[in-house]
Design an enzyme around this catalytic site. Structure first.
Site, mmCIF file in Angstrom:
data_model
loop_
_atom_site.group_PDB
_atom_site.id
_atom_site.type_symbol
_atom_site.label_atom_id
_atom_site.label_comp_id
_atom_site.label_asym_id
_atom_site.label_seq_id
_atom_site.Cartn_x
_atom_site.Cartn_y
_atom_site.Cartn_z
ATOM 1 N N LYS A 19 0.831 -1.208 0.000
ATOM 2 C CA LYS A 19 0.000 0.000 0.000
ATOM 3 C C LYS A 19 0.863 1.255 0.000
ATOM 4 O O LYS A 19 0.625 2.190 -0.765
ATOM 5 C CB LYS A 19 -0.905 -0.064 1.241
ATOM 6 C CG LYS A 19 -1.806 1.124 1.478
ATOM 7 C CD LYS A 19 -2.944 0.754 2.411
ATOM 8 C CE LYS A 19 -2.668 1.026 3.873
ATOM 9 N NZ LYS A 19 -2.586 2.451 4.213
ATOM 10 N N SER A 20 1.883 1.289 0.844
ATOM 11 C CA SER A 20 2.720 2.498 0.950
ATOM 12 C C SER A 20 3.400 2.807 -0.376
ATOM 13 O O SER A 20 3.444 3.959 -0.814
ATOM 14 C CB SER A 20 3.800 2.294 2.017
ATOM 15 O OG SER A 20 3.218 2.222 3.289
ATOM 16 N N GLY A 90 -5.381 8.182 5.202
ATOM 17 C CA GLY A 90 -4.518 9.232 5.763
ATOM 18 C C GLY A 90 -3.309 9.476 4.881
ATOM 19 O O GLY A 90 -2.849 10.613 4.725
ATOM 20 N N SER A 162 6.918 10.089 11.623
ATOM 21 C CA SER A 162 5.865 9.731 10.681
ATOM 22 C C SER A 162 6.388 9.794 9.251
ATOM 23 O O SER A 162 6.846 10.832 8.787
ATOM 24 C CB SER A 162 4.678 10.688 10.831
ATOM 25 O OG SER A 162 3.864 10.637 9.670
ATOM 26 N N GLN A 164 4.572 9.591 6.692
ATOM 27 C CA GLN A 164 3.663 10.407 5.880
ATOM 28 C C GLN A 164 4.063 11.869 5.938
ATOM 29 O O GLN A 164 4.045 12.573 4.928
ATOM 30 C CB GLN A 164 2.224 10.231 6.371
ATOM 31 C CG GLN A 164 1.700 8.825 6.122
ATOM 32 C CD GLN A 164 0.343 8.574 6.737
ATOM 33 O OE1 GLN A 164 -0.220 9.454 7.396
ATOM 34 N NE2 GLN A 164 -0.180 7.385 6.547
ATOM 35 N N ASP A 310 2.142 -0.670 11.988
ATOM 36 C CA ASP A 310 0.949 -1.262 11.367
ATOM 37 C C ASP A 310 0.764 -2.739 11.743
ATOM 38 O O ASP A 310 -0.307 -3.305 11.520
ATOM 39 C CB ASP A 310 1.019 -1.135 9.840
ATOM 40 C CG ASP A 310 0.900 0.327 9.389
ATOM 41 O OD1 ASP A 310 0.367 1.153 10.167
ATOM 42 O OD2 ASP A 310 1.339 0.642 8.277
ATOM 43 N N LYS A 337 -4.788 6.254 14.610
ATOM 44 C CA LYS A 337 -4.834 5.577 13.305
ATOM 45 C C LYS A 337 -6.294 5.541 12.832
ATOM 46 O O LYS A 337 -7.101 6.330 13.296
ATOM 47 C CB LYS A 337 -4.229 4.172 13.416
ATOM 48 C CG LYS A 337 -2.728 4.189 13.708
ATOM 49 C CD LYS A 337 -1.948 4.667 12.508
ATOM 50 C CE LYS A 337 -0.471 4.779 12.789
ATOM 51 N NZ LYS A 337 0.261 5.446 11.723
ATOM 52 N N ARG A 341 -6.522 2.223 18.019
ATOM 53 C CA ARG A 341 -6.201 0.787 17.936
ATOM 54 C C ARG A 341 -5.827 0.198 19.286
ATOM 55 O O ARG A 341 -5.971 -1.023 19.482
ATOM 56 C CB ARG A 341 -5.085 0.547 16.900
ATOM 57 C CG ARG A 341 -5.593 0.717 15.478
ATOM 58 C CD ARG A 341 -4.552 0.443 14.424
ATOM 59 N NE ARG A 341 -5.177 0.471 13.099
ATOM 60 C CZ ARG A 341 -4.518 0.629 11.954
ATOM 61 N NH1 ARG A 341 -3.204 0.788 11.965
ATOM 62 N NH2 ARG A 341 -5.164 0.623 10.806
ATOM 63 N N ARG A 383 -7.259 -3.142 9.800
ATOM 64 C CA ARG A 383 -6.257 -3.975 10.479
ATOM 65 C C ARG A 383 -6.824 -4.654 11.729
ATOM 66 O O ARG A 383 -6.365 -5.717 12.131
ATOM 67 C CB ARG A 383 -5.013 -3.153 10.806
ATOM 68 C CG ARG A 383 -4.342 -2.608 9.548
ATOM 69 C CD ARG A 383 -2.866 -2.364 9.688
ATOM 70 N NE ARG A 383 -2.400 -1.483 8.628
ATOM 71 C CZ ARG A 383 -2.063 -1.884 7.395
ATOM 72 N NH1 ARG A 383 -2.114 -3.157 7.070
ATOM 73 N NH2 ARG A 383 -1.664 -1.010 6.490
HETATM 74 C C1 S3P Z 1 2.499 5.036 6.192
HETATM 75 C C2 S3P Z 1 3.040 5.479 7.364
HETATM 76 C C3 S3P Z 1 2.482 5.131 8.682
HETATM 77 C C4 S3P Z 1 1.557 3.930 8.588
HETATM 78 C C5 S3P Z 1 0.588 4.023 7.465
HETATM 79 C C6 S3P Z 1 1.313 4.153 6.144
HETATM 80 C C7 S3P Z 1 3.121 5.447 4.938
HETATM 81 O O1 S3P Z 1 1.752 6.246 9.170
HETATM 82 O O2 S3P Z 1 0.872 3.751 9.795
HETATM 83 O O3 S3P Z 1 -0.236 2.891 7.412
HETATM 84 O O4 S3P Z 1 2.815 4.870 3.864
HETATM 85 O O5 S3P Z 1 3.958 6.363 4.968
HETATM 86 P P1 S3P Z 1 2.467 7.487 9.927
HETATM 87 O O6 S3P Z 1 3.251 8.227 8.920
HETATM 88 O O7 S3P Z 1 1.321 8.290 10.461
HETATM 89 O O8 S3P Z 1 3.284 6.860 11.009
#
Ligand code: S3P
Length: 424
Positions: A19-20, A90, A162, A164, A310, A337, A341, A383
């Site tokens: 996914k990432s 997110g 993070s 993200q 995750d 999240k 969770r 999840r």
């Molecule tokens: C992700 C980063 C994580 C993870 C999310 C995917 C990403 O979040 O929990 O499922 O693809 O960069 P955070 O950046 O909020 O830690």
């Protein structure tokens, strides 16, 4: 969804793309020159949200009959006529904000009920420092309104670890004058760095600090997305629960910033071998085999909690079946999240008859406990639904998972694929 107890987990699977990485290839493909083609793209609804946003921003996006995704990049992107729908994702909202911050138009980003509760201040702060105008609803929650362009570079130390946020700043850095740096308190997944390089950008890293120069042009790629290791976690943890199990996962993402789960499962007592290993666009991909051993216990904290963020729900869900239990610390992020969770894992473990201690930043789940089938509430969180489907395999009696269809957010094929390796 009703889950019946199993006797064993046996067989081989090949999982949909991570996914990432899928989000990142889609976003960078949208701003690269030329047509990007991505095979084994994630089948989850989250990555479909990113593709839809790319369409709303003027890119042509096609899913071929073989499941590949083709994106024709556009620079600059076009102002969307409607607000951008990020669904439950997110990653879409936070990372795309970095790209939109570099565009000279106003855009709005909205999400579903769960995403509308999640904190956006963490990306608003650095992007505002770079010169973007961003507003949000109360408490810096979505929807977001972004007016970008004319960004200046910053040197940003992230208060929370993070990926993200790091990605949003690096993506915005592409559109800024000068060199943008971002430093993380703990090492987070590095897919944005790998993907930016694959699309032709240069970056440098010293320890936990990454730097990117603005004004670099990206070029389309022909990419393959390795199997999602966070989805593999449900299969690996399920196999770890049965003494005679033997599970092979082919073409799996083994990026070291994502593979901490394998170290942890080994430390717990599982035997894991890597059968082959190669690199594609900076990402390690391999085939692994897991055979179970008696599961001891573990304490997960600090950088490991970040790296396993995750996977923590499923690790907590199998913890009662270990000898010494699992303690999770430094994982306050789990509370913001797709659901809280920590609270949901504790509630569902108790519903199955387990004892557990809920803490502000984690959980302690004692080992050597037998669970019974129960009614589980996914809270609409993919999840949580999948983690408790795994716990249910070793319980006595059937388990009913309410809101199991949430699995479609990252892994629509989950229940069917799990059935293909479970023996009853
Ligand atoms: C992700 C980063 C994580 C993870 C999310 C995917 C990403 O979040 O929990 O499922 O693809 O960069 P955070 O950046 O909020 O830690």
């Amino acid at each position: 969804m009703i889950i019946r107890p199993a006797r064993n987990v046996l067989g081989a699977v090949r999982l949909p793309g991570d996914k990432s990485i899928s989000h990142r290839y889609a976003m960078l493909g949208a701003i690269a020159e030329g047509k990007t083609r991505i095979t084994n793209f994630s089948t989850g609804a989250d990555c479909a949200s990113t593709l839809n946003c790319a369409r709303q921003l003027g890119c042509e996006v096609i899913r071929t009959p073989e499941g590949a995704v083709e994106i024709s990049g556009m620079q600059p992107l076009r102002q969307p006529s409607d607000s951008l729908d990020c669904g439950n994702s997110g990653s879409t909202m936070r990372m795309l904000s970095g790209i939109l911050a570099g565009h000279d138009f106003e855009s709005r980003l909205r999400g579903d009920e769960s995403l509308s509760r999640r904190p956006m201040g963490r990306i608003m702060e650095p992007l505002r420092q770079m010169g973007a105008k961003i507003t949000a609803a109360a408490n810096e929650r979505p929807p977001l309104c972004i007016r970008g362009a004319g960004l200046r570079s910053i040197d940003y130390r992230m208060p929370v670890a993070s990926a993200q946020v790091k990605s949003a700043v690096l993506f915005a850095g592409l559109f800024a004058h000068g060199e943008t740096s971002v430093e993380e308190p703990f090492r987070t997944r590095d897919h944005s760095e790998q993907a930016l390089r694959a699309f032709g950008a240069e970056l440098s890293r010293t320890r936990n600090r990454v730097t990117i120069a603005g004004g670099q042009k990206l070029h389309a790629i022909q990419g393959f997305v390795p199997g999602d290791i966070s989805s593999a976690a449900f299969f690996l943890c399920a196999a770890a629960l049965f003494a005679d199990s033997n599970l092979v996962i082919e073409d799996l993402l083994l990026n070291p910033t994502r593979a901490t789960l394998l170290d942890l499962l080994r430390a717990l007592g599982a035997r894991i071998s890597v059968i082959n290993l190669e690199e594609q666009h900076g990402e390690l991909v391999g085939t692994i085999k897991l055979e179970a051993g008696p599961l001891k216990g573990a304490t997960i904290s600090g950088g490991d909690s970040v790296a396993l963020i995750d996977e923590l729900p499923v690790l907590a869900a199998i913890a009662p079946y270990t000898q010494d239990g699992i303690e999770i610390r430094d994982a306050r992020e789990l509370r913001v999240k797709e659901s809280d969770r920590i609270a949901l894992v504790a509630r569902n473990l108790r519903a199955m008859g387990a004892e557990c201690e809920e803490r502000e930043d984690g959980l302690r789940v004692p080992g050597n406990q037998q669970l019974h089938g129960a009614e589980i509430d996914s809270g609409g969180d993919h999840r949580i639904a999948m983690a408790f489907a795994v716990a249910a395999l070793r319980a006595t009696g059937d388990t009913l998972i309410h809101g199991a269809d949430a699995a479609k957010i990252s892994f629509p094929e989950f229940f069917q694929m799990m059935e293909s390796v479970v023996e009853r």
